[in-house]
Design a protein around this motif. Structure first.
Motif, PDB file in Angstrom:
ATOM      1  N   SER A  17      46.146  31.949  41.684  1.00 37.28           N
ATOM      2  CA  SER A  17      45.577  32.833  42.697  1.00 37.28           C
ATOM      3  C   SER A  17      46.117  34.248  42.509  1.00 37.28           C
ATOM      4  N   ARG A  18      45.259  35.236  42.695  1.00 40.05           N
ATOM      5  CA  ARG A  18      45.717  36.620  42.649  1.00 40.05           C
ATOM      6  C   ARG A  18      46.370  37.020  43.970  1.00 40.05           C
ATOM      7  N   VAL A  19      46.043  36.287  45.019  1.00 38.82           N
ATOM      8  CA  VAL A  19      46.606  36.586  46.335  1.00 38.82           C
ATOM      9  C   VAL A  19      47.984  35.948  46.478  1.00 38.82           C
ATOM     10  N   ILE A  20      48.075  34.656  46.116  1.00 38.37           N
ATOM     11  CA  ILE A  20      49.355  33.926  46.158  1.00 38.37           C
ATOM     12  C   ILE A  20      49.567  33.322  44.775  1.00 38.37           C
ATOM     13  N   PRO A  21      50.222  34.056  43.851  1.00 36.19           N
ATOM     14  CA  PRO A  21      50.324  33.618  42.452  1.00 36.19           C
ATOM     15  C   PRO A  21      50.921  32.235  42.271  1.00 36.19           C
ATOM     16  N   SER A  22      51.740  31.781  43.220  1.00 45.52           N
ATOM     17  CA  SER A  22      52.368  30.461  43.083  1.00 45.52           C
ATOM     18  C   SER A  22      51.410  29.327  43.403  1.00 45.52           C
ATOM     19  N   GLU A  23      50.210  29.655  43.882  1.00 49.09           N
ATOM     20  CA  GLU A  23      49.234  28.636  44.241  1.00 49.09           C
ATOM     21  C   GLU A  23      47.972  28.789  43.399  1.00 49.09           C
ATOM     22  N   GLY A  24      47.119  27.761  43.458  1.00 47.63           N
ATOM     23  CA  GLY A  24      45.853  27.818  42.746  1.00 47.63           C
ATOM     24  C   GLY A  24      44.823  28.644  43.494  1.00 47.63           C
ATOM     25  N   MET A  25      43.769  28.996  42.803  1.00 47.40           N
ATOM     26  CA  MET A  25      42.714  29.811  43.403  1.00 47.40           C
ATOM     27  C   MET A  25      41.957  29.011  44.462  1.00 47.40           C
ATOM     28  N   SER A  26      41.749  29.613  45.629  1.00 48.10           N
ATOM     29  CA  SER A  26      40.991  28.962  46.698  1.00 48.10           C
ATOM     30  C   SER A  26      39.493  29.142  46.464  1.00 48.10           C
ATOM     31  N   ARG A  27      38.685  28.397  47.195  1.00 45.68           N
ATOM     32  CA  ARG A  27      37.233  28.544  47.064  1.00 45.68           C
ATOM     33  C   ARG A  27      36.758  29.937  47.459  1.00 45.68           C
ATOM     34  N   PRO A  28      37.221  30.495  48.604  1.00 47.75           N
ATOM     35  CA  PRO A  28      36.803  31.867  48.942  1.00 47.75           C
ATOM     36  C   PRO A  28      37.201  32.881  47.877  1.00 47.75           C
ATOM     37  N   GLU A  29      38.393  32.711  47.292  1.00 49.67           N
ATOM     38  CA  GLU A  29      38.832  33.634  46.251  1.00 49.67           C
ATOM     39  C   GLU A  29      37.973  33.493  45.003  1.00 49.67           C
ATOM     40  N   LEU A  30      37.632  32.249  44.651  1.00 47.54           N
ATOM     41  CA  LEU A  30      36.758  32.037  43.498  1.00 47.54           C
ATOM     42  C   LEU A  30      35.389  32.656  43.750  1.00 47.54           C
ATOM     43  N   ALA A  31      34.878  32.510  44.972  1.00 42.45           N
ATOM     44  CA  ALA A  31      33.571  33.099  45.303  1.00 42.45           C
ATOM     45  C   ALA A  31      33.607  34.613  45.117  1.00 42.45           C
ATOM     46  N   LYS A  32      34.674  35.256  45.577  1.00 45.76           N
ATOM     47  CA  LYS A  32      34.793  36.714  45.421  1.00 45.76           C
ATOM     48  C   LYS A  32      34.893  37.098  43.950  1.00 45.76           C
ATOM     49  N   ALA A  33      35.639  36.304  43.180  1.00 52.67           N
ATOM     50  CA  ALA A  33      35.779  36.606  41.750  1.00 52.67           C
ATOM     51  C   ALA A  33      34.438  36.471  41.029  1.00 52.67           C
ATOM     52  N   ILE A  34      33.654  35.465  41.400  1.00 47.21           N
ATOM     53  CA  ILE A  34      32.322  35.283  40.803  1.00 47.21           C
ATOM     54  C   ILE A  34      31.421  36.460  41.146  1.00 47.21           C
ATOM     55  N   MET A  35      31.404  36.865  42.418  1.00 42.52           N
ATOM     56  CA  MET A  35      30.555  37.993  42.830  1.00 42.52           C
ATOM     57  C   MET A  35      30.978  39.284  42.123  1.00 42.52           C
ATOM     58  N   ARG A  36      32.291  39.466  41.968  1.00 34.58           N
ATOM     59  CA  ARG A  36      32.787  40.663  41.280  1.00 34.58           C
ATOM     60  C   ARG A  36      32.358  40.652  39.811  1.00 34.58           C
ATOM     61  N   TRP A  37      32.476  39.492  39.146  1.00 29.93           N
ATOM     62  CA  TRP A  37      32.077  39.400  37.738  1.00 29.93           C
ATOM     63  C   TRP A  37      30.580  39.650  37.589  1.00 29.93           C
ATOM     64  N   LEU A  38      29.771  39.086  38.478  1.00 35.41           N
ATOM     65  CA  LEU A  38      28.318  39.277  38.404  1.00 35.41           C
ATOM     66  C   LEU A  38      27.946  40.742  38.611  1.00 35.41           C
ATOM     67  N   TRP A  39      28.638  41.409  39.535  1.00 36.28           N
ATOM     68  CA  TRP A  39      28.350  42.831  39.754  1.00 36.28           C
ATOM     69  C   TRP A  39      28.749  43.643  38.523  1.00 36.28           C
ATOM     70  N   ASP A  40      29.947  43.390  37.975  1.00 34.37           N
ATOM     71  CA  ASP A  40      30.404  44.132  36.805  1.00 34.37           C
ATOM     72  C   ASP A  40      29.516  43.870  35.599  1.00 34.37           C
ATOM     73  N   THR A  41      28.957  42.675  35.516  1.00 35.79           N
ATOM     74  CA  THR A  41      28.175  42.289  34.336  1.00 35.79           C
ATOM     75  C   THR A  41      26.702  42.628  34.467  1.00 35.79           C
ATOM     76  N   THR A  42      26.131  42.419  35.635  1.00 29.78           N
ATOM     77  CA  THR A  42      24.680  42.583  35.806  1.00 29.78           C
ATOM     78  C   THR A  42      24.285  43.741  36.710  1.00 29.78           C
ATOM     79  N   ARG A  43      25.284  44.331  37.400  1.00 24.46           N
ATOM     80  CA  ARG A  43      25.029  45.397  38.391  1.00 24.46           C
ATOM     81  C   ARG A  43      24.066  44.905  39.475  1.00 24.46           C
ATOM     82  N   THR A  44      24.130  43.627  39.762  1.00 21.81           N
ATOM     83  CA  THR A  44      23.341  43.020  40.834  1.00 21.81           C
ATOM     84  C   THR A  44      24.304  42.390  41.826  1.00 21.81           C
ATOM     85  N   ARG A  45      24.066  42.631  43.108  1.00 24.23           N
ATOM     86  CA  ARG A  45      24.948  42.089  44.141  1.00 24.23           C
ATOM     87  C   ARG A  45      24.468  40.691  44.551  1.00 24.23           C
ATOM     88  N   TYR A  46      25.411  39.767  44.587  1.00 21.39           N
ATOM     89  CA  TYR A  46      25.161  38.421  45.074  1.00 21.39           C
ATOM     90  C   TYR A  46      26.127  38.137  46.221  1.00 21.39           C
TER      91      TYR A  46
END
Length: 266
Positions: A17-46
């Protein structure tokens, strides 16, 4: 019963997790990371709801849309869909599709998913607008109307543009609620400037926005704000009727503070 996708869940929980490095990535954090990657890659907001990730993990959805699979591979550092536990439905489904002909393949499901999730305004932008608009409401009692009105009007134009473009249902409702708040503020500001007809039009808009959003608390606030004009104009029966309606609506879902404010006005 659907078979859980243990590979995907394990991959997520083993990604720091980028928020709590000692723990694994949560579902909300993964969702944000996916949306960020899609925006950076496709310039489309999801707008990806973490509940959809839960469906991927519990096996309810076995084959996510292509853009989501690409984002998952990038975020979770996987080289293939198989590493994430995803696989096409198999040869039987492929044969059935071929037998039905090209018309079936003309509109792929992921394209429809794209339409459902695409948004003209991001969740982060909406959060910023919410903070800004609430600050306008707090400033109203101490800020001259000719100073505050241009700021409110600018946000109204921004919301108009956002609502005229594709939005998912969740973001559209948030936008409509913000429109209702701005309409109520505008009603008070135009009343302060002596434009009672314009004020009434904006209060009408505020009530309509509350109805569209299915938000009785917003409707109660708009009605209570609207009662101030008739009261000071000497139309006490009209003010009382507006506040009575506001109290009825506030009883459904408003905070104690809101209900106390409306009761105090009445």
């Amino acid at each position: 019963m659907a078979e859980p996708n243990h590979l995907l869940r394990t991959r997520r929980e083993s990604t720091p997790s980028r928020v709590i490095p000692s723990e694994g990535m949560s579902r909300p954090e993964l969702a944000k990371a996916i949306m960020r990657w899609l925006w950076d890659t496709t310039r489309t907001r999801y707008d990806l709801d973490p509940r959809l990730i839960a469906k991927w993990e519990n096996g309810t959805v076995k084959w996510p849309a292509a853009h989501y699979r690409a984002a998952l591979r990038a975020v979770l550092n996987a080289s293939s869909d198989a590493e994430l536990g995803f696989a096409p439905s198999g040869q039987l489904a492929s044969a059935a599709t071929s037998a039905l002909g090209p018309a079936v393949e003309a509109m792929e499901p992921w394209k429809l998913t794209d339409v459902l999730t695409r948004s003209a305004i991001s969740g982060a932008a909406l959060e910023h607008m919410e903070r800004t608009i609430l600050s306008y409401a707090a400033r109203y009692p101490t800020t001259p109307p000719d100073e505050l009105l241009p700021l409110v009007s600018a946000q109204l134009r921004r919301l108009h543009d956002a609502l005229a473009q594709p939005q998912n249902l969740w973001e559209r409702r948030r936008s409509v609620v913000l429109l209702g708040v701005l309409a109520g503020l505008s009603g008070n500001l135009w009343l302060d400037l002596g434009r009672s007809t314009t004020s009434s039009d904006f209060f009408d808009l505020g009530e309509q926005a509350a109805q569209e959003a299915g938000d009785p608390d917003l409707a109660a606030w708009v009605l209570a704000a609207r009662s101030v004009g008739p009261f000071f104009a000497g139309h006490h029966a009209v003010a009382g009727e507006l506040l009575a309606r506001a109290e009825d609506l506030a009883a459904a879902r408003s905070s104690y503070r809101r209900r106390a404010w409306i009761a105090g006005l009445r």
